[in-house]
Scaffold this active site. Structure first.
Site, PDB file in Angstrom:
ATOM      1  N   TYR A  10      60.175  28.107 106.988  1.00 28.56           N
ATOM      2  CA  TYR A  10      58.968  28.453 107.730  1.00 28.56           C
ATOM      3  C   TYR A  10      57.837  27.744 106.988  1.00 28.56           C
ATOM      4  O   TYR A  10      57.752  27.836 105.759  1.00 28.56           O
ATOM      5  CB  TYR A  10      58.671  29.949 107.710  1.00 28.56           C
TER       6      TYR A  10
ATOM      7  N   CYS B 273      56.110  30.101 104.596  1.00 27.67           N
ATOM      8  CA  CYS B 273      56.861  30.890 103.610  1.00 27.67           C
ATOM      9  C   CYS B 273      56.532  30.474 102.175  1.00 27.67           C
ATOM     10  O   CYS B 273      56.676  29.303 101.818  1.00 27.67           O
ATOM     11  CB  CYS B 273      58.346  30.717 103.882  1.00 27.67           C
TER      12      CYS B 273
ATOM     13  N   PHE C 293      58.181  31.099  99.424  1.00 29.43           N
ATOM     14  CA  PHE C 293      59.388  30.677  98.723  1.00 29.43           C
ATOM     15  C   PHE C 293      59.798  29.264  99.141  1.00 29.43           C
ATOM     16  O   PHE C 293      60.295  28.484  98.323  1.00 29.43           O
ATOM     17  CB  PHE C 293      60.519  31.677  98.983  1.00 29.43           C
ATOM     18  N   CYS C 294      59.575  28.931 100.408  1.00 27.61           N
ATOM     19  CA  CYS C 294      59.819  27.556 100.867  1.00 27.61           C
ATOM     20  C   CYS C 294      58.857  26.598 100.190  1.00 27.61           C
ATOM     21  O   CYS C 294      59.225  25.480  99.826  1.00 27.61           O
ATOM     22  CB  CYS C 294      59.660  27.471 102.383  1.00 27.61           C
TER      23      CYS C 294
END
Length: 322
Positions: A100, A103, A105-106
């Site tokens: 995403y 996101c 974490f991305c």
């Protein structure tokens, strides 16, 4: 009828937001730069900061050729940290990140890939249908495919990639790096959502970006901006309670100051160049930097100098645009 079904599907997805908190926090977190933050604009602001000039003064041409050369030299020293990170030991044929855009974490994974100049493709996952990752048993993002091999969980992905780039090095370098890398996942990310969805106007600001850059159908985009912003506004209040946050902004400022204190006067936690903890902090903060919450953070804390150095060190995105 199809449109009605589409609206019903999205409504059901939003109504389940409280039971699937982590998924929605990832899917809804607002991401990186606004369209007004062009590379030339960012460079001019960095240059003004380096020269100790007011930003309007630089815009009117106060800096001369000599001062410009000094500033470029200073910026080049920071960029050199990225050059040192390049390695010929890890040359995958294809790297694909399922993500995403919003996101955190991305964005940790992307910061690592960008810093290490590893070219990668992006597949934007629809946060409602997740059809792009139906092939995987793992139903969260990020997912990274390296020459067909699936890697999951942002910290595990980064650790595996680090080992492949530096097969003879241990990870992390010490307890300090490990401590602060874990601090990002266990504390810093939980402070972000209550801030970017703090007010209805900030929630709308976030979802304006999400619906523009995320993988939504026309119907989903139409509904998500307002229904999603409203849902996440209330979710943010629940997150405040869960993580014992009384004042969102105070918690964000405290986290930023805590990180600056951890640097102990060094350019990076890693010393002369960023380590994994530096990249993790930078990665999760990059999505909010040009939102109201990020601007407030920079204005009211000492983090801007480190953040600017990290922008220079990480450099341009290594993403392959198709």
């Amino acid at each position: 009828m199809r449109r009605v079904n589409g609206l019903a599907t999205l409504s059901r997805a939003l109504s389940g937001v409280y039971a699937t908190e982590q998924r929605l926090v990832q899917a809804a977190l607002m991401s990186t730069y606004s369209s007004s933050s062009s590379n030339s604009h960012i460079f001019s602001l960095k240059l003004a900061d380096r020269l100790g000039l007011s930003r309007p003064s630089l815009a009117h041409g106060v800096a001369g050729t000599v001062l410009f050369s000094v500033a470029v030299s200073s910026l080049a020293q920071d960029a050199h940290a990225k050059e040192l990170s390049r390695s010929g030991k890890f040359l995958p044929s294809e790297v694909v990140l399922y993500q995403y855009e919003a996101c955190p974490f991305c964005n940790k994974v992307k910061a690592f890939l960008d810093y290490n100049n590893i070219p990668y493709k992006i597949v934007e996952v629809n946060p409602i249908s997740k059809k792009e990752i139906k092939w995987s048993d793992y139903k969260k993002v990020p997912i990274l495919k390296v020459d067909g091999e699936q890697m999951v969980d942002s910290s595990d992905i980064i650790n595996k990639l680090f080992h492949r780039i530096n097969p003879d090095s241990s990870i992390p370098d010490g307890d300090e790096e490990k401590k602060w890398h874990e601090w990002v996942d266990n504390h810093l990310v939980h402070v972000l959502s209550p801030n970017i969805y703090r007010t209805t106007s900030e929630a709308l600001e976030s979802f304006d970006y999400i619906t523009t850059h995320g993988n939504f159908s026309f119907t989903e985009r139409l509904v998500a901006k307002y229904a999603g912003a409203a849902a996440m506004y209330f979710v943010s209040k629940k997150l405040k309670k869960k993580y014992n946050i009384t004042d969102e902004r105070a918690a964000l400022y405290e986290a930023a100051e805590t990180w600056v204190d951890a640097l102990k006067g060094r350019h990076y936690l890693g010393g002369s160049k960023p380590n994994l903890a530096d990249l993790a902090v930078f990665g999760v903060l990059r999505p909010i930097r040009y939102l109201k919450s990020g601007k407030d953070m920079v204005e009211h804390t000492r983090i801007d100098e480190w953040y600017t150095r990290m922008e220079n060190a990480v450099g341009e995105s290594s993403r392959i645009k198709e």
